[in-house]
Design an enzyme around this catalytic site. Structure first.
Site, PDB file in Angstrom:
ATOM      1  N   GLU A 152       0.826  -1.190   0.000  1.00 41.47           N
ATOM      2  CA  GLU A 152       0.000   0.000   0.000  1.00 41.47           C
ATOM      3  C   GLU A 152       0.874   1.260   0.000  1.00 41.47           C
ATOM      4  O   GLU A 152       1.737   1.427   0.857  1.00 41.47           O
ATOM      5  CB  GLU A 152      -0.873  -0.016   1.263  1.00 41.47           C
ATOM      6  CG  GLU A 152      -1.644   1.253   1.503  1.00 41.47           C
ATOM      7  CD  GLU A 152      -2.118   1.370   2.953  1.00 41.47           C
ATOM      8  OE1 GLU A 152      -1.750   0.524   3.792  1.00 41.47           O
ATOM      9  OE2 GLU A 152      -2.852   2.328   3.228  1.00 41.47           O
ATOM     10  N   ASP A 206      -0.178  -1.061   6.315  1.00 35.56           N
ATOM     11  CA  ASP A 206       0.029  -0.557   7.678  1.00 35.56           C
ATOM     12  C   ASP A 206      -0.767  -1.353   8.701  1.00 35.56           C
ATOM     13  O   ASP A 206      -1.808  -1.925   8.383  1.00 35.56           O
ATOM     14  CB  ASP A 206      -0.414   0.911   7.766  1.00 35.56           C
ATOM     15  CG  ASP A 206       0.541   1.811   6.999  1.00 35.56           C
ATOM     16  OD1 ASP A 206       1.668   1.361   6.721  1.00 35.56           O
ATOM     17  OD2 ASP A 206       0.141   2.946   6.672  1.00 35.56           O
ATOM     18  N   ASP A 262      -2.545  -0.184  10.912  1.00 31.58           N
ATOM     19  CA  ASP A 262      -3.638   0.630  11.471  1.00 31.58           C
ATOM     20  C   ASP A 262      -4.970   0.366  10.752  1.00 31.58           C
ATOM     21  O   ASP A 262      -5.076  -0.544   9.939  1.00 31.58           O
ATOM     22  CB  ASP A 262      -3.271   2.118  11.395  1.00 31.58           C
ATOM     23  CG  ASP A 262      -3.080   2.557   9.950  1.00 31.58           C
ATOM     24  OD1 ASP A 262      -3.314   1.721   9.028  1.00 31.58           O
ATOM     25  OD2 ASP A 262      -2.706   3.716   9.718  1.00 31.58           O
ATOM     26  N   ASP A 300      -6.642   2.109   8.453  1.00 39.49           N
ATOM     27  CA  ASP A 300      -6.610   2.263   6.998  1.00 39.49           C
ATOM     28  C   ASP A 300      -5.963   1.065   6.325  1.00 39.49           C
ATOM     29  O   ASP A 300      -6.427   0.588   5.281  1.00 39.49           O
ATOM     30  CB  ASP A 300      -5.820   3.524   6.616  1.00 39.49           C
ATOM     31  CG  ASP A 300      -6.698   4.758   6.687  1.00 39.49           C
ATOM     32  OD1 ASP A 300      -7.925   4.598   6.918  1.00 39.49           O
ATOM     33  OD2 ASP A 300      -6.159   5.872   6.523  1.00 39.49           O
TER      34      ASP A 300
END
Ligand code: 0RA
Length: 652
Positions: A444, A517, A519, A521
């Site tokens: 990403e 990531d 997190d 997102d």
């Protein structure tokens, strides 16, 4: 639709079958109900309810109520005719009720050759339920009276059938407690039963199924007293609308038609409901005598053949396909199709281990001819709907040809050919020609992609950076998916085709690894990628070639020493276990790690952690995406309000 048939109680000489006692059932329960696990346990309930359904199909019952009790017992009551209470023709000393409950019927069907459309897996009859119960009580209302009889463990009568109070009502009530000596565990699963009852209600119009869970009502902490009522006014049309509820239909009206044929004492009937939506899924559900034929069979074959043939014929008549055009394939016409095919037969023959496949050869031609005639007629009468459907088929065919072309191009390129035309420009490929040893990281973001490029082992590891979020795959046909640049580059890099054409042996890498990531997102893009792979490259997932990398969330330094933690919990573990003064830093994203850190924590096969994705996990991602991003707002709203703040669902 009505199904005319001979009532079950119409005993003729030839319908009298050989009866035997219940001992064999207790000796080999698996032979009768499949297993003594949870599936077999649920089968007991279906067996009783299916008898009520038969009463409904024969035009007598309008309602059945099923109640689960705390002690593991189940109560099923219907308003059908009630089991006959008079002496049984073969056992003049015994009531028919008692014979039905204590004798095993040859061929599993009551009345042998008599007409009986049974829903049960093996159509084994309610005596099997009695045999496998610790206790069973039956109450029949019939001929102006109530009649009661009880049975002990294994179905042994505790006394004869007794006449009770007067009543004008008719119906059968059975209260049974599965025998814990037989079943591994007597614990009914509410959602499993609910799904089955909902399905049954769709297939038997105007039949009401009330389902109540009275377990744990006394426990204030538990959710007791749950109740649902299932009833479908428009039968399988409602079924198709429910299946399409979270998607956008491509045409307004649900296609609906039926047909019947009799041959001597054999009766066949067919009912079809269908509607196309804007997704890629092919969702044809078939049933025989209200039983789901999960593995299809002759009725589905007939349906598929007629569907493809009819749409090609109409497309030519309407000028959507010219004579020189390639015909629609079966896959083309089924892209985005939701259909229910319901067949009713007097003499169904099921095949295979699970009996979930129909074998009757005569059904194929019957279904084919009804669908040819009735579908043609429907399409001719609904021009606007038909145009939308044919356009969809045509787009699907174009997309299929484009996908094949892309695959053929990619196939001609070996890994060593480098960045020739056909492979995406953004792909940073690896050098190893032995595909089984190679890995493709889908990363990403461009900056993270850059770190991964510097960190990687260039011999075995390739990097494809993806920009931002992938398209919303939920609302996408294959044609639209391929227009998305990210999708096109993933498809080209993987090189194994897309859609129905996927050939995993052509996959250009041993592993496909999603790297994003740690997190919210990151988890979002992971969910989207998994959904995309699940829908458009299913075999790549099911063959275990897709993995998720586990980048760390924290770095802890103890002097020169660096250690990493993937979660809050791991961090606390680390801090507790070590002495010295820790310096904790939290990675906001992959881009914050330098190449060395990324290699050490996430990419180095010797030290990293990878999670292999199963089809079940990918299917879960798919479900989450359907609910969150489907084109219909309601289910999304409902889902978000139910799961708000529950990050588990996005954390795959
Ligand atoms: C045997 C014959 C008839 C009905 C039934 C059984 C029957 C069984 C169950 C089990 C649950 N509900 C049921 N309802 C009916 C035919 C009766 C007749 O000919 O009148």
């Amino acid at each position: 639709m009505s199904t005319r048939r001979r009532p079950k109680g119409d005993y003729s000489e030839e319908s009298i079958s050989v009866l035997e006692g219940l001992e064999p059932v207790r000796q080999r329960p698996g032979m009768y109900i499949g297993s003594t696990g949870v599936d077999g346990l649920h089968h007991l309930v279906y067996e009783i309810v299916d008898n009520s359904v038969d009463e409904a199909l024969a035009g007598y019952a309008t309602k059945v109520e099923v109640v689960l009790h705390d002690d593991g017992s189940v109560h099923v009551t219907d308003n059908g005719r009630g089991i006959p209470v008079g002496p049984h023709p073969q056992y003049p000393e015994t009531s028919t009720v008692e014979v039905v409950l204590t004798k095993l019927h040859a061929g599993g069907k009551f009345g042998g050759g008599g007409y009986h459309v049974s829903g049960g897996l093996h159509g084994v009859g309610i005596s099997v339920v009695n045999a496998l119960s610790e206790h069973l009580e039956i109450e029949v209302c019939r001929d102006g009276n109530e009649y009661v009889q009880t049975f002990g463990q294994g179905g042994v009568p505790e006394g004869p059938l007794r006449k009770g109070r007067k009543t004008k009502a008719t119906g059968t009530t059975i209260h049974f407690k599965p025998d814990p000596a037989i079943f591994e565990e007597v614990d009914f699963d509410r959602p499993t039963l609910a799904k089955r009852f909902q399905e049954t209600a769709f297939l038997v119009p105007n039949f009401t199924i009330v389902f109540r869970d009275e377990r744990n009502v006394a426990d204030p902490g538990a959710e007791g007293g749950w109740e649902r009522e299932y009833r479908a006014k428009h039968g399988i049309v409602d079924f198709v609308e429910a299946l399409n509820a979270s998607r956008t239909a491509l045409h307004r009206r649900v296609i609906h038609f039926s047909g019947e044929r009799t041959e001597g004492d054999r009766l066949m009937s067919l009912e079809v409901a269908a509607q196309w939506n804007d997704t890629y899924a092919d969702s044809v559900h078939s049933f025989v005598n209200v039983v789901n034929t999960r593995h299809g069979g002759t009725h589905e074959e007939g349906f598929r053949m007629a569907l493809t043939g009819t749409l090609n014929k109409i497309a030519k008549e309407m000028g959507v396909l010219r004579e020189s055009d390639e015909n629609f394939t079966g896959d083309d016409v089924r892209e985005g199709l939701t259909a229910v095919v319901s067949v009713k037969l007097t003499h169904p023959q099921f095949e295979g281990q699970t009996k979930a496949k129909l074998g009757n050869t005569e059904v194929k031609g019957f279904v084919r001819s009804v669908v040819n005639d009735e579908l043609s007629l429907w399409l001719k009468q609904h021009k606007a709907d038909t145009k939308a459907i044919l356009k969809r088929c045509k787009d699907a065919g174009n997309a299929r040809r484009a996908a094949r072309k892309a695959r053929d191009l990619a196939r001609r390129k070996g890994v060593l050919d480098g960045a020739d035309a056909g492979l995406p420009g953004k792909l940073v490929d690896c050098q190893n020609a032995d595909r089984s040893e190679t890995e493709l990281f889908l990363v990403e973001g461009d900056s993270a992609g850059g770190s991964a490029v510097s960190a990687r082992d260039r011999f075995t590891q390739a990097i494809l950076p993806l920009r931002g979020k992938l398209l919303n795959v939920e609302r996408t046909s294959l044609a639209r998916a391929l227009e998305n640049a990210e999708v096109a580059s993933i498809a080209a890099a993987l090189g194994c085709g897309i859609g129905h054409d996927v050939d995993v042996t052509e996959l250009r890498y041993g592993k496909v690894i999603l790297l994003s990531d740690a997190d919210v997102d990151g988890s979002h893009i992971r969910t989207l990628l998994l959904t995309f792979l699940f829908r458009f490259m299913t075999p790549v997932v099911s063959e275990g070639r897709v993995y998720v990398a586990q980048p760390p969330l924290y770095q802890v330094r103890f002097g020169q020493d660096r250690v990493y933690a993937a979660s809050e919990q791991e961090l606390h573990g680390l801090l507790d276990a070590r002495n010295g003064k820790p310096v904790v830093s939290r990675f906001k994203g992959l881009g914050e790690m330098n190449a060395e850190q990324l290699w050490e924590t996430t990419m180095n096969p010797a030290t990293r952690r990878l999670v292999r994705i199963t089809v079940e996990e990918a299917a879960l991602a798919d479900e989450v995406v359907s609910k969150l991003m489907g084109s219909v707002v309601e289910p999304r709203k409902e889902w978000i309000s139910q799961n708000a703040g529950d990050a588990r669902f996005l954390d795959i």
